[in-house]
Design a protein around this motif. Structure first.
Motif, PDB file in Angstrom:
ATOM      1  N   LEU A  88     -16.851  -5.818   1.924  1.00 31.10           N
ATOM      2  CA  LEU A  88     -17.217  -4.427   2.171  1.00 31.10           C
ATOM      3  C   LEU A  88     -17.062  -4.120   3.663  1.00 31.10           C
ATOM      4  CD1 LEU A  88     -20.448  -4.082   0.016  1.00 31.10           C
ATOM      5  CD2 LEU A  88     -18.109  -3.484  -0.600  1.00 31.10           C
ATOM      6  N   GLY A  89     -16.132  -3.243   3.983  1.00 28.34           N
ATOM      7  CA  GLY A  89     -15.935  -2.882   5.381  1.00 28.34           C
ATOM      8  C   GLY A  89     -16.883  -1.769   5.786  1.00 28.34           C
ATOM      9  N   LEU A  90     -17.057  -1.634   7.107  1.00 31.62           N
ATOM     10  CA  LEU A  90     -17.846  -0.521   7.639  1.00 31.62           C
ATOM     11  C   LEU A  90     -16.905   0.336   8.481  1.00 31.62           C
ATOM     12  CD1 LEU A  90     -20.929  -2.598   8.807  1.00 31.62           C
ATOM     13  CD2 LEU A  90     -20.809  -1.147   6.776  1.00 31.62           C
ATOM     14  N   TYR A  91     -17.270   1.604   8.671  1.00 32.57           N
ATOM     15  CA  TYR A  91     -16.446   2.492   9.491  1.00 32.57           C
ATOM     16  C   TYR A  91     -16.798   2.306  10.963  1.00 32.57           C
ATOM     17  CZ  TYR A  91     -15.318   4.895   5.158  1.00 32.57           C
ATOM     18  OH  TYR A  91     -14.882   5.190   3.905  1.00 32.57           O
ATOM     19  N   PRO A  92     -15.884   1.771  11.775  1.00 33.76           N
ATOM     20  CA  PRO A  92     -16.209   1.600  13.193  1.00 33.76           C
ATOM     21  C   PRO A  92     -16.507   2.941  13.870  1.00 33.76           C
ATOM     22  CG  PRO A  92     -13.915   0.967  12.744  1.00 33.76           C
ATOM     23  CD  PRO A  92     -14.554   1.253  11.432  1.00 33.76           C
TER      24      PRO A  92
ATOM     25  N   CYS B 232      -3.530 -12.262  -3.247  1.00 36.29           N
ATOM     26  CA  CYS B 232      -4.830 -11.664  -3.546  1.00 36.29           C
ATOM     27  C   CYS B 232      -5.058 -10.476  -2.637  1.00 36.29           C
ATOM     28  CB  CYS B 232      -5.893 -12.683  -3.251  1.00 36.29           C
ATOM     29  SG  CYS B 232      -6.471 -13.429  -4.725  1.00 36.29           S
ATOM     30  N   PRO B 233      -5.839  -9.520  -3.076  1.00 33.31           N
ATOM     31  CA  PRO B 233      -6.268  -8.488  -2.130  1.00 33.31           C
ATOM     32  C   PRO B 233      -7.055  -9.159  -1.013  1.00 33.31           C
ATOM     33  CG  PRO B 233      -6.927  -7.945  -4.376  1.00 33.31           C
ATOM     34  CD  PRO B 233      -6.352  -9.321  -4.412  1.00 33.31           C
ATOM     35  N   PRO B 234      -7.042  -8.561   0.188  1.00 31.94           N
ATOM     36  CA  PRO B 234      -7.697  -9.190   1.326  1.00 31.94           C
ATOM     37  C   PRO B 234      -9.144  -9.542   1.007  1.00 31.94           C
ATOM     38  CG  PRO B 234      -6.774  -7.034   1.890  1.00 31.94           C
ATOM     39  CD  PRO B 234      -6.441  -7.293   0.482  1.00 31.94           C
TER      40      PRO B 234
ATOM     41  N   GLN C  84      -8.053   1.129   3.597  1.00 32.38           N
ATOM     42  CA  GLN C  84      -7.697  -0.207   3.143  1.00 32.38           C
ATOM     43  C   GLN C  84      -7.783  -1.219   4.269  1.00 32.38           C
ATOM     44  OE1 GLN C  84      -4.017   0.002   1.031  1.00 32.38           O
ATOM     45  NE2 GLN C  84      -5.144   0.532  -0.795  1.00 32.38           N
ATOM     46  N   GLU C  85      -7.278  -0.826   5.434  1.00 30.58           N
ATOM     47  CA  GLU C  85      -7.243  -1.795   6.527  1.00 30.58           C
ATOM     48  C   GLU C  85      -8.635  -2.087   7.057  1.00 30.58           C
ATOM     49  OE1 GLU C  85      -4.256  -0.278   9.128  1.00 30.58           O
ATOM     50  OE2 GLU C  85      -2.643  -1.156   7.905  1.00 30.58           O
ATOM     51  N   GLN C  86      -9.521  -1.105   7.017  1.00 34.93           N
ATOM     52  CA  GLN C  86     -10.894  -1.334   7.481  1.00 34.93           C
ATOM     53  C   GLN C  86     -11.755  -1.999   6.419  1.00 34.93           C
ATOM     54  OE1 GLN C  86     -11.248   2.484  10.539  1.00 34.93           O
ATOM     55  NE2 GLN C  86     -12.385   2.481   8.632  1.00 34.93           N
ATOM     56  N   GLY C  87     -11.200  -2.139   5.221  1.00 34.00           N
ATOM     57  CA  GLY C  87     -11.985  -2.711   4.133  1.00 34.00           C
ATOM     58  C   GLY C  87     -12.995  -1.739   3.571  1.00 34.00           C
ATOM     59  N   ALA C 157       0.371   9.681  -1.859  1.00 33.88           N
ATOM     60  CA  ALA C 157       0.013   8.935  -0.648  1.00 33.88           C
ATOM     61  C   ALA C 157      -0.901   7.769  -1.003  1.00 33.88           C
ATOM     62  CB  ALA C 157      -0.677   9.858   0.354  1.00 33.88           C
ATOM     63  N   ALA C 158      -1.807   7.994  -1.959  1.00 39.05           N
ATOM     64  CA  ALA C 158      -2.687   6.901  -2.385  1.00 39.05           C
ATOM     65  C   ALA C 158      -1.869   5.791  -3.029  1.00 39.05           C
ATOM     66  CB  ALA C 158      -3.744   7.421  -3.360  1.00 39.05           C
ATOM     67  N   ILE C 159      -0.873   6.166  -3.835  1.00 40.60           N
ATOM     68  CA  ILE C 159       0.003   5.164  -4.453  1.00 40.60           C
ATOM     69  C   ILE C 159       0.764   4.407  -3.373  1.00 40.60           C
ATOM     70  CG2 ILE C 159       2.039   4.829  -5.911  1.00 40.60           C
ATOM     71  CD1 ILE C 159       1.132   7.162  -7.609  1.00 40.60           C
ATOM     72  N   ALA C 160       1.345   5.164  -2.432  1.00 40.43           N
ATOM     73  CA  ALA C 160       2.152   4.541  -1.384  1.00 40.43           C
ATOM     74  C   ALA C 160       1.301   3.614  -0.519  1.00 40.43           C
ATOM     75  CB  ALA C 160       2.813   5.616  -0.520  1.00 40.43           C
ATOM     76  N   ALA C 161       0.064   4.033  -0.235  1.00 40.06           N
ATOM     77  CA  ALA C 161      -0.799   3.218   0.628  1.00 40.06           C
ATOM     78  C   ALA C 161      -1.155   1.899  -0.045  1.00 40.06           C
ATOM     79  CB  ALA C 161      -2.069   3.989   0.979  1.00 40.06           C
ATOM     80  N   GLY C 162      -1.110   1.861  -1.374  1.00 38.93           N
ATOM     81  CA  GLY C 162      -1.453   0.635  -2.088  1.00 38.93           C
ATOM     82  C   GLY C 162      -0.317  -0.357  -2.203  1.00 38.93           C
TER      83      GLY C 162
END
Lengths: 209, 239, 230
Positions: A88-92, B232-234, C84-87, C157-162
């Motif tokens: 689970l990420g957080l928003y920086p 796997c997903p991250p 996605q990148e920030q989780g 965009a959601a599809i592309a981002a995945g």
């Protein structure tokens, strides 16, 4: 008839493509009890907890969450379950207060300042609640995740590596939260080391994949 | 093997008959022959994409990866037949209207479908996880099909000032003589048969490539042709 | 601690997520600012290339929307790629239903496109001395065009981002689907520039509204398959 509150896993398995993470996990976790899944890295602990939390679908078997005799649907799970996990990420860009407000609002709870402050005080972030998370240490981020997981007082609390990045005082806080949760509902945790949480009622050992 | 020979003979007969035995149709003149290689593949392409759409919807409903593979094969083969249609259509347009391309609504819609289904394999190739790939590509196919035909066919007819109506009306209608009708029907059967044959081969290949995954819980390290190991997903692989 | 009261409130959830998305975008300085800068840069280059003389209205309108579409291809997936990148995608999945998440993203992307289009139009006014024959029609065209492009672009965009290519796949997926919207937006904008139109202009605007409605509806039906579970 199922017990009023419990977590039931029946033959649960998950694979990614052809890679099997785990399978055949059958366990029933009753109300007012705790459960620990432990195993080495790569044994599927995080995936198992993500499956229980409804973030990842299982490819075999079934997970059922009961609260007060009702089976939880997706919306019920959002309200009755809290999760602390490294995935689970957080928003920086956002502050602790903003995170907490968002978590409560989208889950359908009302939030007022006093309650927010109480929760943040409880996890020891009272003085830093207005700072963006980008300025937090990893331990502080872990404390915020606890606040986000317990603010809505869930009946089921799921903890993936509950003590990671926490200082001794933080570990004490986490233990207090877990003890209190066992009195109120269910704690499900995962750790690499069984000794991390010796007093769990049910223990499951996961083999490496 | 018998019906394959029949298919080969039938297709050859259609080709010979189209060029030698069908008298020119009024309004088409010397380009008449192309009718038999333009309209049938168009029908086959549209049918293939409809089948692909149904399998995509089945997949989202049931989550059976076999539906996803069928959807993918239909989409891919539809592309081949649509390409035939667009190319023969452009040749026909050159003969009839004097230019290869003039953004006639039918040309436009065919091209747009061609572009959509060109993007579809690109999308599939960019996603490694089979479930994610199946979900995304099904969602894309359904989204594209629901928006584009609506935009291309329904709305322009409601507002005729925006789009000219098709120049050729009733391509297969009254203008065809008995010989042309017979050849047209034969061509439709031949193209459909060709499609069925290609589909059978492609689907068998796809299923072979994925077979070990269908065994319950079995882990296979023997990689089949074309197999990609999904990452796997991250953060998901392990604790 | 007080036990918080609880009801299902999808609109409030969507509003809270939208505010979150806006905060995240505006506190990441290098996101919308960069997009605006590239839109401005392309517009200035266009004006320079034309020697500051407004080409015929159709060309002007086509250029305007091509610039918006071009920058949108980079901008639309950004919010999904960042989640996605920030989780934080997992966090949002844990907290929220997919529908309010999509509603917030649609709102955010509509606002982004509207900002970009407004910027390009103002620069047109400044650099090309754009005549304002029918300001209401121009505003309607810009609103309609942005709504239609955001309506179909957000799900794609959601599809592309995945995908493994992150947002880079968006032009391949989106452009064929957005051509009808683009054509209608160009038509109506051209007529707004010349000040003529009437029934034809209305038809183009209705077309844009219909496209927005259909793609929006389909997006709400399909989004959960893309957003939930990897």
């Amino acid at each position: 008839m199922a017990a009023p509150t419990q977590v039931v896993l029946e033959g649960v398995g998950r694979s990614y493509g052809r890679r099997l993470v785990f399978r055949g996990i059958t366990v029933s976790i009753p109300d007012r009890s705790s459960f620990l899944a432990w195993g080495p890295n790569g044994s599927g602990k995080t995936t198992l907890l993500a499956v229980i939390s409804g973030l990842v679908a299982c490819t075999q078997g079934r997970v059922t969450l009961y609260v007060d005799g009702h089976i939880l649907d997706a919306a019920g799970r959002r309200r009755q379950l809290g999760l602390v996990s490294p995935i689970l990420g957080l928003y920086p860009q956002l502050t602790a207060e903003e995170h907490l407000e968002l978590a409560l609002k989208v889950r359908g709870f009302s939030s007022d300042r006093a309650a927010l402050r109480a929760v943040l005080g409880r996890v020891g972030l009272g003085r830093r609640q207005r700072d963006p998370v980008a300025e937090y240490s990893t331990g502080m981020a872990q404390r915020l995740k606890y606040a986000l997981a317990i603010a809505h007082e869930p009946r089921i609390l799921v903890l993936d590596e509950p003590f990671s990045n926490l200082d001794p005082e933080g570990v004490g806080m986490a233990r207090a939260i877990m003890d209190e949760q066992v009195r109120r509902g269910i704690v499900i945790a995962a750790a690499c080391d069984r000794g991390e949480w010796a007093d769990a009622h049910t223990v499951l050992s996961l083999a490496p994949a | 093997m018998g019906w394959l020979a029949l298919l080969a003979v039938g297709m050859s007969a259609v080709i010979v008959a189209a060029f030698l035995f069908v008298p020119p149709v009024r309004g088409l003149g010397p380009t008449t022959a192309i009718l038999f290689f333009h309209v049938p593949p168009a029908w086959v392409a549209v049918s293939a994409w409809l089948l692909s759409l149904f399998h995509s919807m089945f997949y989202l409903r049931r989550g059976d990866l076999r539906s996803d593979r069928k959807a993918a094969v239909h989409a891919e083969l539809g592309l081949v037949f649509c390409a035939i249609t667009v190319i023969t259509g452009a040749i026909w347009a050159r003969g009839t209207w004097g230019v290869f391309w003039n953004w006639d609504p039918r040309q436009t819609s065919a091209l747009m479908l061609l572009l959509i289904y060109l993007a579809y394999p690109g999308l599939r190739g960019a996603i490694a996880d089979p479930i994610r790939r199946a979900r995304s590509s099904a969602a894309y196919a359904i989204f594209a099909f629901a928006t584009v035909p609506f935009l291309m066919f329904v709305v322009p007819r409601a507002f005729p000032s925006l789009h000219p109506s098709p120049i050729i009306g009733g391509e297969t209608g009254g203008g065809l003589g008995p010989a042309a009708r017979v050849v047209f029907a034969a061509s439709l059967v031949a193209f459909t048969g060709l499609y069925a044959w290609m589909y059978g081969i492609r689907l068998r290949l796809e299923m072979l490539a994925d077979r070990p995954a269908d065994r319950d819980g079995a882990l296979s390290d023997g990689l089949a042709i074309g197999e990609r190991r999904p990452p796997c997903p991250p953060g998901h692989r392990a604790a | 601690m007080r036990i918080p009261s609880c009801r299902s409130r999808p609109l409030e959830a969507a509003a809270a997520l939208f505010i979150k998305d806006l905060r995240v975008e505006f506190r990441s300085l290098m996101s919308w600012g960069l997009l605006a800068a590239s839109a401005a840069g392309i517009t200035i280059a266009t004006s320079f290339a034309f020697g500051g003389i407004l080409p015929d209205p159709l060309t002007a309108a086509a250029l305007l929307w091509i610039i918006v579409l071009l920058v949108a291809m980079t901008g639309l997936p950004q919010t999904f790629v960042r989640e996605q990148e920030q989780g934080t995608a997992w966090t949002v999945r844990l907290w929220a239903d997919p529908a309010p998440v999509l509603a917030a993203k649609l709102g955010l992307n509509f606002l982004l496109l509207l900002g970009l289009a407004a910027l390009v139009v103002s620069l047109y006014g400044l650099l090309f001395n754009l005549p304002l024959a029918a300001p209401a029609a121009l505003a309607g065209s810009v609103l309609g065009g942005c709504a239609a492009l955001a309506g179909s672009g957000t799900l794609l965009a959601a599809i592309a981002a995945g995908t493994g290519a992150r947002g880079l796949l968006l032009p391949l997926l989106a452009i064929p689907l957005q051509l009808p919207s683009l054509a209608a937006a160009v038509q109506s904008t051209a007529m707004a520039i010349t000040g003529e139109g009437g029934a034809t202009l209305r038809a183009a605007l209705v077309l844009l509204a219909a496209q927005t409605a259909v793609s929006g509806l389909m997006s709400f039906m399909l989004f959960r398959y893309i957003w939930d579970e990897g």
